[in-house]
Design a protein around this motif. Structure first.
Motif, PDB file in Angstrom:
ATOM      1  N   SER A  40       0.838  -1.179   0.201  1.00  0.00           N
ATOM      2  CA  SER A  40       0.097  -0.061  -0.148  1.00  0.00           C
ATOM      3  C   SER A  40       0.917   1.349   0.127  1.00  0.00           C
ATOM      4  CB  SER A  40      -0.953  -0.028   1.314  1.00  0.00           C
ATOM      5  OG  SER A  40      -0.343  -0.226   2.393  1.00  0.00           O
ATOM      6  N   CYS A 213      -8.521  -4.581  -7.985  1.00  0.00           N
ATOM      7  CA  CYS A 213      -8.445  -3.109  -7.371  1.00  0.00           C
ATOM      8  C   CYS A 213      -9.553  -2.268  -8.000  1.00  0.00           C
ATOM      9  CB  CYS A 213      -7.022  -2.342  -8.012  1.00  0.00           C
ATOM     10  SG  CYS A 213      -6.873  -2.730  -9.749  1.00  0.00           S
ATOM     11  N   ASP A 272      -3.165  -2.027  -9.364  1.00  0.00           N
ATOM     12  CA  ASP A 272      -3.808  -0.853  -8.889  1.00  0.00           C
ATOM     13  C   ASP A 272      -4.178   0.010  -9.894  1.00  0.00           C
ATOM     14  OD1 ASP A 272      -4.594   0.501  -6.716  1.00  0.00           O
ATOM     15  OD2 ASP A 272      -2.401   1.172  -6.097  1.00  0.00           O
ATOM     16  N   ARG A 314       1.631  -1.369  -6.579  1.00  0.00           N
ATOM     17  CA  ARG A 314       0.891  -0.031  -5.812  1.00  0.00           C
ATOM     18  C   ARG A 314       1.249   1.013  -6.718  1.00  0.00           C
ATOM     19  NH1 ARG A 314      -3.701  -1.826  -3.443  1.00  0.00           N
ATOM     20  NH2 ARG A 314      -3.899  -0.056  -2.598  1.00  0.00           N
TER      21      ARG A 314
END
Length: 362
Positions: A40, A213, A272, A314
């Motif tokens: 993240s 995502c 992502d 990410r």
């Protein structure tokens, strides 16, 4: 903040890194990156004058850096959870960071005191956390593999609301007054947050494979209007919650190999998706180790990066859309036999404002 000449250009700023296999785009490398895969990334909100970046990792840690206008990063602090960290988010005032972990807890990290306190609990790993700032209330939304979505006041031990999901929460996004949650078995639920969270509608997934995502986008008036959904099968769906025209919703292929040797095409997961805060264009990152920038309204690709040594896990933009951050780590998409302990994890920063300008209408 972050003018072109400083970040990404060479004028007035030392020479950019020479291209290497680890950094083919010559972007700014974040110092002291995590020791395991990055799960993240989140930039500080516009309430802070400086840019701070936090990253959660499978090494159980959350790290915070200050990002200077020159592109230099200064490690500020680190907090440790009892299990891999799966998500991080900021409070709207930029004073706190929330950390969701496989240890079934979410902790609040107070940046001024550098102390943490537990603010949420589930019966299984917590996959997502999002701060909700509404006119009449503030709360933390957490989604877990225990098949619940919980809303926490953070000052009391019990959630103010618990919503039972049909399946495990795999991805979520919040942009007041909308929240979207994607679950296992391709479930998709949209919630409205005005006055308090409640289910707005369930949407049949436009994608045939598992969601990985989801990211909410706004319309021209700045109101959340729909979301982009990425799957393990190299495809993204652009979905309006209340489309004016059914043709507004569409899907496109991405993160696939160009050639088809032996008649086969390599297809990679979309890990992502992030929307540019000023332009409304978007970035996708994938298991192919590339990032791509897209203009959804013109339905066109703006740019694709060179391939990194490992997957890009990410990505995020800072609050004014000048900086694009992306993490390069192994995402286990090819199984444990492709895990290479020798390959380090990277977080790169790129000056991106010009690259993400929408395609001019001809």
């Amino acid at each position: 903040m972050f003018n072109q000449s400083a970040l990404g250009g060479t004028a007035g700023f030392g020479t950019a890194a020479a291209p290497t296999t680890a950094n083919p785009m010559r972007d700014f490398e974040v110092t002291s990156p995590p020791d395991d895969s990055v799960s993240s990334l989140a930039f500080s909100p516009p309430t802070l004058s400086q840019n701070f970046l936090v990253a959660g990792s499978w090494d159980n840690n959350v790290r915070c850096w200050e990002v200077e206008q020159s592109g230099k990063t200064i490690p500020k602090s680190l907090q440790t959870m009892q299990g891999p960290v799966l998500d991080v988010c900021w409070s709207d005032d930029g004073t706190k960071v929330f950390m969701a972990s496989c240890d079934k807890m979410v902790k609040c990290w107070d940046l001024s005191s550098n102390q943490t306190i537990q603010v949420a609990m589930h019966d299984a790993p917590v996959k997502t956390c999002h701060w909700i700032k509404a006119p009449t209330y503030s709360c933390l939304m957490t989604g877990s593999w225990d098949k619940t979505l919980k809303f926490w006041d953070t000052r009391t031990a019990n959630p103010m609301k618990t919503i039972t999901l049909l399946e495990r929460c795999y991805c979520a996004d919040v942009d007041y007054p909308m929240a979207v949650v994607g679950t296992a078995s391709r479930g998709l639920i949209v919630y409205q947050l005005e006055g308090g969270p409640s289910e707005f509608k369930r949407i049949e997934s436009p994608l045939k494979y598992q969601h990985r995502c989801v990211s909410i986008f706004k319309d021209k008036k700045g109101t959340p209007a729909g979301f982009a959904l990425g799957s393990v099968e190299g495809r993204v769906a652009i979905q309006y919650v209340s489309p004016q025209n059914p043709k507004d919703n569409f899907t496109f292929k991405c993160h696939r190999s160009n050639g088809t040797p032996n008649g086969y095409q390599d297809i990679f997961a979309v890990n992502d998706i992030s929307f540019h805060p000023a332009h409304g264009t978007l970035a996708t990152v994938g298991s192919d180790g590339r990032f791509s920038f897209w203009d959804k309204d013109a339905r066109t690709k703006l740019k694709t990066s060179e391939a990194m040594e490992q997957s890009i896990t990410r990505c995020c933009f800072n609050n004014n859309g000048q900086i694009f951050a992306y993490s390069v780590s192994y995402d286990w998409s090819k199984g444990h036999e492709y895990y290479n302990l020798q390959k380090k994890n990277y977080i790169f920063l790129r000056s991106c404002y010009e690259d993400l300008k929408p395609r001019a209408k001809s």
